[in-house]
Design an enzyme around this catalytic site. Structure first.
Site, PDB file in Angstrom:
ATOM      1  CD  GLN A   1      39.037  13.763  32.092  1.00 23.93           C
ATOM      2  OE1 GLN A   1      39.225  14.233  33.196  1.00 23.93           O
ATOM      3  NE2 GLN A   1      38.845  12.464  31.915  1.00 23.93           N
TER       4      GLN A   1
ATOM      5  CG  HIS B   1      40.880  19.302  30.645  1.00 28.14           C
ATOM      6  ND1 HIS B   1      41.193  18.214  31.438  1.00 28.14           N
ATOM      7  CD2 HIS B   1      39.715  19.784  31.150  1.00 28.14           C
ATOM      8  CE1 HIS B   1      40.255  18.047  32.361  1.00 28.14           C
ATOM      9  NE2 HIS B   1      39.348  18.983  32.204  1.00 28.14           N
TER      10      HIS B   1
ATOM     11  CB  CYS C   1      48.366  36.350  23.063  1.00 30.46           C
ATOM     12  SG  CYS C   1      49.190  37.817  23.718  1.00 30.46           S
TER      13      CYS C   1
ATOM     14  CB  CYS D   1      51.902  37.183  21.394  1.00 30.13           C
ATOM     15  SG  CYS D   1      50.557  37.398  20.226  1.00 30.13           S
TER      16      CYS D   1
ATOM     17  CB  SER E   1      41.971   9.301  38.203  1.00 31.02           C
ATOM     18  OG  SER E   1      41.991  10.693  37.932  1.00 31.02           O
TER      19      SER E   1
HETATM   20  P1  OAD Z   1      44.955  10.692  35.818  1.00 30.37           P
HETATM   21  O1  OAD Z   1      46.442  10.667  35.762  1.00 30.37           O
HETATM   22  O2  OAD Z   1      44.303  11.313  36.990  1.00 30.37           O
HETATM   23  O3  OAD Z   1      44.391   9.210  35.720  1.00 30.37           O
HETATM   24  C1  OAD Z   1      44.833   8.306  34.755  1.00 30.37           C
HETATM   25  C2  OAD Z   1      44.009   7.048  34.880  1.00 30.37           C
HETATM   26  O4  OAD Z   1      44.406   6.168  33.841  1.00 30.37           O
HETATM   27  C3  OAD Z   1      44.182   6.306  36.204  1.00 30.37           C
HETATM   28  O5  OAD Z   1      42.909   5.972  36.729  1.00 30.37           O
HETATM   29  C4  OAD Z   1      44.957   5.035  35.797  1.00 30.37           C
HETATM   30  O6  OAD Z   1      44.597   3.899  36.590  1.00 30.37           O
HETATM   31  C5  OAD Z   1      44.490   4.856  34.371  1.00 30.37           C
HETATM   32  N1  OAD Z   1      45.427   4.111  33.511  1.00 30.37           N
HETATM   33  C6  OAD Z   1      46.780   4.018  33.603  1.00 30.37           C
HETATM   34  N2  OAD Z   1      47.277   3.269  32.601  1.00 30.37           N
HETATM   35  C7  OAD Z   1      46.213   2.877  31.854  1.00 30.37           C
HETATM   36  C8  OAD Z   1      46.059   2.097  30.684  1.00 30.37           C
HETATM   37  N3  OAD Z   1      47.107   1.551  30.070  1.00 30.37           N
HETATM   38  N4  OAD Z   1      44.806   1.897  30.196  1.00 30.37           N
HETATM   39  C9  OAD Z   1      43.726   2.432  30.812  1.00 30.37           C
HETATM   40  N5  OAD Z   1      43.811   3.189  31.914  1.00 30.37           N
HETATM   41  C10 OAD Z   1      45.032   3.413  32.434  1.00 30.37           C
HETATM   42  O7  OAD Z   1      44.469  11.361  34.451  1.00 30.37           O
HETATM   43  P2  OAD Z   1      43.050  11.978  34.085  1.00 30.37           P
HETATM   44  O8  OAD Z   1      41.938  11.236  34.708  1.00 30.37           O
HETATM   45  O9  OAD Z   1      43.032  12.159  32.619  1.00 30.37           O
HETATM   46  O10 OAD Z   1      43.572  18.229  33.814  1.00 30.37           O
HETATM   47  O11 OAD Z   1      43.170  13.394  34.752  1.00 30.37           O
HETATM   48  C11 OAD Z   1      42.143  14.305  34.558  1.00 30.37           C
HETATM   49  C12 OAD Z   1      42.695  15.688  34.469  1.00 30.37           C
HETATM   50  O12 OAD Z   1      43.497  15.984  35.591  1.00 30.37           O
HETATM   51  C13 OAD Z   1      43.662  15.914  33.297  1.00 30.37           C
HETATM   52  O13 OAD Z   1      43.017  16.220  32.099  1.00 30.37           O
HETATM   53  C14 OAD Z   1      44.431  17.090  33.767  1.00 30.37           C
HETATM   54  C15 OAD Z   1      44.755  16.523  35.116  1.00 30.37           C
HETATM   55  O14 OAD Z   1      45.359  17.281  36.011  1.00 30.37           O
HETATM   56  C16 OAD Z   1      44.048  19.442  33.614  1.00 30.37           C
HETATM   57  O15 OAD Z   1      45.207  19.638  33.322  1.00 30.37           O
HETATM   58  C17 OAD Z   1      43.022  20.519  33.776  1.00 30.37           C
END
Ligand code: OAD
Length: 234
Positions: free
Chosen positions: A89, A107, A115, A136, A178
């Protein structure tokens, strides 16, 4: 394990130890804005400069970051396993920087710009960008980051490939996410329905934790290499 399909799904946590702020952690705030307030088509229509300033800040920050042992371990898995799929992601490009060749970026990628008028797509690694919002190079209209914002569809072909990899895998590694953003959060459940073993690497509990066969509550840069040292084919 050599011929057993393995799929990995990564989120912001895999890059946390490289210094990239996660989205939902405290450090996800920028000038008191939350990421999910800025990463939307509405926010961009309302104030493209503000949204670009945020992305330019993230690009500068990511530019200073290097892949960590979790990224490198995933790159080793690609080399060592016959059927391995890496789905992320993340938009930071750190998996590729670590040597992963086939990365399904659900993502998009922060180093690619698109653009809003003619759809021209270009790579641009300059930090900071010289003009904000950037124009652009083809038609002079407004460029946007080539990333998926809340409320937008994921790239269809990439999602289909990721879905198929989730359906056929025997092991799914869910690392540093998460598991709250759809449809990515459904991929581990698809794998589970197909009979896969789910291993979660995350210091914190997530909605997936209760479904996981094994939960490793430790930072990915330490836990993933440790896990791989035990499970890698000899
Ligand atoms: P989040 O910020 O929601 O979650 C990050 C996760 O990583 C949490 O569950 C933390 O507990 C965990 N974490 C933190 N430090 C860590 C470490 N050292 N090792 C392992 N895990 C750790 O990020 P995403 O789940 O990636 O989407 O979020 C999903 C999507 O929501 C992103 O791609 C983005 C966001 O808004 C878009 O922009 C469309």
């Amino acid at each position: 394990m050599l011929d057993t399909p393995v799929t990995a799904l990564t989120g912001a946590g895999v890059s946390a130890e490289s210094g990239v702020p996660t989205f939902r952690g405290e450090e996800g705030l920028w000038r008191r804005h939350r990421a999910d307030e800025l990463a939307t088509p509405t926010a961009f229509r309302r104030d493209p400069l503000l949204v670009w300033e945020w992305y330019d800040w993230r690009r500068r920050l990511i530019d200073q970051c290097r892949p960590n042992p979790a990224h490198h371990t995933l790159a080793s898995m690609e080399q060592a396993l016959n059927v391995f799929t890496l789905i992320t992601q993340n938009v930071d490009g750190l998996h590729q920087a670590a040597g992963s060749n086939n990365v399904l970026e659900l993502h998009g990628n922060i180093w690619r710009l698109r653009c809003t008028a003619c759809n021209h797509v270009c790579e641009d690694h300059r930090v900071p960008l010289p003009d904000l919002p950037p124009p652009c190079p083809q038609c002079g209209q407004l460029l946007r980051p080539d990333v998926v914002w809340f409320g937008e569809s994921l790239p269809g072909e990439i999602l289909d490939t990721a879905w198929a990899a989730a359906e056929r895998c025997r092991t799914i590694l869910v690392i540093g996410t998460s598991a709250t953003v759809q449809p990515a959060a459904s991929l581990p459940l698809v794998a589970l329905r197909g009979g896969a073993t789910l291993v979660e690497f995350n210091p914190a509990e997530t909605p997936l934790s209760r479904h996981a066969h094994r939960v490793i509550r430790a930072p990915a840069a330490q836990a993933l290499p440790d896990w791989w040292a035990v499970y890698r084919p000899s």
